[in-house]
Design a protein around this motif. Structure first.
Motif, PDB file in Angstrom:
ATOM      1  N   GLY A 106     134.322  81.189 -19.442  1.00 10.82           N
ATOM      2  CA  GLY A 106     134.688  82.351 -20.115  1.00 10.82           C
ATOM      3  C   GLY A 106     134.535  84.008 -19.639  1.00 10.82           C
ATOM      4  O   GLY A 106     134.733  84.752 -19.421  1.00 10.82           O
ATOM      5  N   LEU A 107     132.718  83.819 -18.612  1.00 14.74           N
ATOM      6  CA  LEU A 107     132.708  85.328 -17.496  1.00 14.74           C
ATOM      7  C   LEU A 107     134.712  85.322 -16.960  1.00 14.74           C
ATOM      8  O   LEU A 107     134.323  86.897 -16.588  1.00 14.74           O
ATOM      9  CB  LEU A 107     131.852  85.075 -17.028  1.00 14.74           C
ATOM     10  CG  LEU A 107     131.278  85.865 -15.322  1.00 14.74           C
ATOM     11  CD1 LEU A 107     130.917  86.740 -16.369  1.00 14.74           C
ATOM     12  CD2 LEU A 107     129.607  85.454 -15.136  1.00 14.74           C
ATOM     13  N   ALA A 108     135.198  84.221 -16.532  1.00 14.72           N
ATOM     14  CA  ALA A 108     136.253  84.496 -15.258  1.00 14.72           C
ATOM     15  C   ALA A 108     137.080  84.862 -16.333  1.00 14.72           C
ATOM     16  O   ALA A 108     137.910  85.998 -15.621  1.00 14.72           O
ATOM     17  CB  ALA A 108     136.724  83.650 -14.875  1.00 14.72           C
ATOM     18  N   GLN A 109     137.116  84.456 -17.492  1.00 15.33           N
ATOM     19  CA  GLN A 109     138.265  85.059 -18.105  1.00 15.33           C
ATOM     20  C   GLN A 109     138.137  86.371 -18.710  1.00 15.33           C
ATOM     21  O   GLN A 109     139.020  87.623 -19.094  1.00 15.33           O
ATOM     22  CB  GLN A 109     138.521  84.361 -20.103  1.00 15.33           C
ATOM     23  CG  GLN A 109     138.692  82.669 -19.140  1.00 15.33           C
ATOM     24  CD  GLN A 109     140.334  82.638 -19.008  1.00 15.33           C
ATOM     25  OE1 GLN A 109     140.743  83.865 -18.499  1.00 15.33           O
ATOM     26  NE2 GLN A 109     140.834  81.723 -19.597  1.00 15.33           N
ATOM     27  N   TRP A 157     131.368  87.042  -9.039  1.00 15.58           N
ATOM     28  CA  TRP A 157     130.344  85.947  -9.225  1.00 15.58           C
ATOM     29  C   TRP A 157     131.615  85.633 -10.490  1.00 15.58           C
ATOM     30  O   TRP A 157     130.961  86.525 -11.821  1.00 15.58           O
ATOM     31  CB  TRP A 157     128.917  86.493  -9.622  1.00 15.58           C
ATOM     32  CG  TRP A 157     127.944  85.202 -10.667  1.00 15.58           C
ATOM     33  CD1 TRP A 157     128.048  85.079 -11.793  1.00 15.58           C
ATOM     34  CD2 TRP A 157     127.094  84.481 -10.007  1.00 15.58           C
ATOM     35  NE1 TRP A 157     126.972  84.159 -11.945  1.00 15.58           N
ATOM     36  CE2 TRP A 157     126.349  83.994 -10.461  1.00 15.58           C
ATOM     37  CE3 TRP A 157     126.797  84.213  -8.441  1.00 15.58           C
ATOM     38  CZ2 TRP A 157     125.518  82.667 -10.127  1.00 15.58           C
ATOM     39  CZ3 TRP A 157     125.786  83.440  -8.144  1.00 15.58           C
ATOM     40  CH2 TRP A 157     125.301  82.475  -8.950  1.00 15.58           C
ATOM     41  N   THR A 158     131.460  84.184 -10.806  1.00 16.33           N
ATOM     42  CA  THR A 158     132.255  83.164 -12.385  1.00 16.33           C
ATOM     43  C   THR A 158     130.740  82.198 -12.944  1.00 16.33           C
ATOM     44  O   THR A 158     131.425  81.855 -13.301  1.00 16.33           O
ATOM     45  CB  THR A 158     133.938  82.922 -11.945  1.00 16.33           C
ATOM     46  OG1 THR A 158     133.352  82.091 -10.939  1.00 16.33           O
ATOM     47  CG2 THR A 158     134.468  84.377 -11.611  1.00 16.33           C
ATOM     48  N   ILE A 159     130.349  82.543 -11.936  1.00 15.36           N
ATOM     49  CA  ILE A 159     129.365  81.239 -12.152  1.00 15.36           C
ATOM     50  C   ILE A 159     128.369  81.216 -13.617  1.00 15.36           C
ATOM     51  O   ILE A 159     127.515  82.133 -13.807  1.00 15.36           O
ATOM     52  CB  ILE A 159     128.181  80.118 -11.016  1.00 15.36           C
ATOM     53  CG1 ILE A 159     129.175  80.219 -10.127  1.00 15.36           C
ATOM     54  CG2 ILE A 159     127.894  79.412 -11.369  1.00 15.36           C
ATOM     55  CD1 ILE A 159     128.813  79.859  -8.590  1.00 15.36           C
ATOM     56  N   GLU A 160     128.662  80.541 -14.393  1.00 22.95           N
ATOM     57  CA  GLU A 160     127.789  80.508 -16.006  1.00 22.95           C
ATOM     58  C   GLU A 160     126.600  79.294 -15.877  1.00 22.95           C
ATOM     59  O   GLU A 160     125.387  79.350 -16.523  1.00 22.95           O
ATOM     60  CB  GLU A 160     128.471  80.495 -17.363  1.00 22.95           C
ATOM     61  CG  GLU A 160     129.504  81.422 -16.961  1.00 22.95           C
ATOM     62  CD  GLU A 160     130.377  81.872 -17.845  1.00 22.95           C
ATOM     63  OE1 GLU A 160     129.964  82.168 -19.155  1.00 22.95           O
ATOM     64  OE2 GLU A 160     131.507  81.022 -18.498  1.00 22.95           O
ATOM     65  N   GLU A 161     127.261  77.984 -15.441  1.00 26.62           N
ATOM     66  CA  GLU A 161     126.001  77.052 -15.565  1.00 26.62           C
ATOM     67  C   GLU A 161     126.689  76.998 -14.034  1.00 26.62           C
ATOM     68  O   GLU A 161     127.140  76.199 -13.466  1.00 26.62           O
ATOM     69  CB  GLU A 161     125.901  76.216 -16.453  1.00 26.62           C
ATOM     70  CG  GLU A 161     126.012  76.809 -17.643  1.00 26.62           C
ATOM     71  CD  GLU A 161     126.083  75.328 -18.792  1.00 26.62           C
ATOM     72  OE1 GLU A 161     126.369  74.467 -18.312  1.00 26.62           O
ATOM     73  OE2 GLU A 161     126.277  75.761 -19.736  1.00 26.62           O
TER      74      GLU A 161
END
Length: 257
Positions: free
Chosen positions: A187-190, A130-134
């Motif tokens: 930012g989460l993916a990074q 999961w990389t989705i922030e919005e």
């Protein structure tokens, strides 16, 4: 194979886990995603654990704080590092003969393992991270472009377009999204990438081709990463019979090597 429940501490709270025991010295730490309890939706994780244990691999599942039978406040996946560490310690305590622990998580459980650099596991199997922030409910532009390119190569889809079988309003909306600029990785993916770079063990990243979460992950990731494997027939939870078998075989491979 036998199944038993265990309790263990995580800071000031008590967590509950389930061990599907087997004689093997390589075991699976099965991390639940979202706010799902350790048995999984429709007991899917419990069935997977039983099957792996029957194949000789012990499997440990647990409810993190604030979920299912465990006490405490639900801190969500970003702040589940202490839960992960407590669970792997409990697994090793219950099975002191373990020589390898493979961590497996789907969706934000995979993300949690990445953010915490495996949290002491020896190998990782990460499904649809999961990389989705919005989340606006729509796939990223790269996925839409790929979908349109595939449709235009299909004579049946072209015929639908020229004969009015396609909603022009939906087509226009889709084309607008498809031509949008590719967003920078979240930012989460990074953070997940940095966490995974600090992990020294072998990693497998499993992609369900029909899953929007996986598609969003690929938009943020190097598609040429040799650790990626794709199951063409799979939705998010690998519930299809062929996808279920595909997942099982890859977990067996990770546990065996």
């Amino acid at each position: 194979m036998s199944r038993r429940h265990v309790t263990f501490s995580c800071e000031d709270d008590t967590l509950v886990g389930t061990l599907d025991d087997a004689e093997g010295t390589a075991g699976l730490l099965l991390v639940s995603g979202g706010n799902e309890i350790r048995s999984g939706a429709f007991a899917g994780q419990a069935h997977l654990a039983a099957r792996l244990a029957a194949a000789g691999f012990p499997v440990f599942r647990y409810d993190r704080r604030g979920i299912g039978d465990s006490s405490g406040a639900n801190r969500e996946f970003r702040d589940s590092g202490a839960d992960l560490a407590a669970a792997i310690a409990a697994f090793r305590t219950e099975k002191p003969d373990l020589t390898r622990v493979v961590g497996f998580g789907n969706c934000d459980a995979a993300s949690a393992l990445m953010l915490n650099s495996g949290s002491g596991c020896d190998a990782l199997v990460l499904a649809n991270p999961w990389t989705i922030e919005e989340d606006d409910g729509a796939p990223p532009p790269e996925v839409i472009r790929s979908r349109y390119a595939q449709k235009l190569r299909d004579p049946k889809e072209v015929l639908r377009l020229v004969t009015g079988g396609v909603s022009l309003r939906k087509l226009a909306s889709g084309l607008k999204r498809a031509t949008a600029a590719t967003a920078a990785p979240s930012g989460l993916a990074q953070e997940m990438k940095a966490g995974l770079e600090a992990f020294a063990g072998p990693v497998r990243i499993l992609i369900a081709d029909r899953d929007r979460t996986a598609q969003a992950f690929l938009a943020d990731w190097d598609r040429h990463d040799p650790r990626l494997s794709t199951c063409d027939c799979a939705s998010h939870a690998f519930v299809e019979p062929d996808a279920r078998e595909w997942l099982f075989q890859r977990l067996v491979t990770a546990l065996s090597t």
